[in-house]
Design an enzyme around this catalytic site. Structure first.
Site: not given
Length: 249
Positions: A132, A229
């Site tokens: 990520e 998130e």
């Protein structure tokens, strides 16, 4: 659309098994975790089985920073963290492990990251290994910061189970042009996450139109749950007004 509750940010006032139950009660389709290791895997798996929610993934431990896997002098620790995450993921039947790179730069860091990712992919061919990019404002000095860099790393690792964690929040801050980035990265994407920009709140505010982004994700044929998130302002349940709206859309 389907949504996953990231329990690293949502319902953090609850023990993790109870947070799973809260996510189920709120209507989420899946859950995901940051660092669940302080919770016995058997307790977490029991909550997952009770609710029927799939666990999408977990992160490798952070160490003293944001991971270990791109630190050339800490390969042994990085692989121990990867092995720990793989073991825990198998115990709760999670589908992915996010291998965190850490704060570093240069060719030696790249070589370490590639080697550690190959270790993860080969050790757990049944799992998706995620990387990520993190934005330079929230995580200055993090090794991986753009989708182009991630795609290059994925090509170099050359394993079928290494994929991109496409975090709309981070990638909007770093490069913008999110629709084009989604199109360019879809083939190597293993999970998509979201939050508002720039405050990382719920997706119904800020400078990024999730009406447009979610419509594009659907148009591209993405069917897996999208990871919520974001950092709730106050009680998590009070921030979920966006979910019914986007689920209907």
């Amino acid at each position: 659309m389907k949504f996953s509750a990231n329990l690293g940010f949502l319902w953090t006032d609850l023990p993790l098994p109870d947070a799973v139950r809260a996510a189920h009660a709120a209507g989420f389709d899946a859950v995901e975790f940051h660092w669940p290791y302080d919770t016995p895997a058997a307790d977490l798996r029991a909550a997952l089985e009770e609710t029927g929610l799939p666990a999408l993934g977990i992160n490798t431990v952070r160490g003293e920073g944001n991971g270990l896997s791109a630190l050339p002098d800490r390969v042994e620790e990085a692989r121990a963290a990867i092995d720990q995450a793989i073991t825990y993921a198998h115990e709760i039947e999670a589908g992915a492990v996010h291998v965190m790179a850490g704060f570093s730069e240069g060719e030696a860091a790249r070589d370490a990251f590639v080697g550690n990712l190959r270790h993860a992919c080969d050790a757990a061919p049944d799992l998706t290994v995620l990387i990520e990019p993190l934005n330079r404002h929230d995580a200055p000095g993090y090794f991986l910061s753009t989708s182009a860099q991630a795609r290059d790393i994925i090509a170099t690792v050359d394993r079928p189970n290494v994929k991109l964690m496409f975090d709309c929040y981070h990638l909007q801050i770093m490069g913008g042009d999110l629709t084009r980035q989604l199109r360019d990265c879809l083939a190597v994407t293993g999970h998509i996450q979201f939050a508002s920009v720039p405050d990382r709140g719920p997706p119904n505010g800020g400078e990024l139109s999730y009406d447009h982004v979610f419509a594009e994700i659907a148009r591209l044929g993405w069917e897996a749950p999208l990871g919520a998130e974001y950092k709730p302002r106050g009680d998590t349940g009070a921030t979920l007004g966006w979910m019914d709206r986007y689920r209907r859309a």
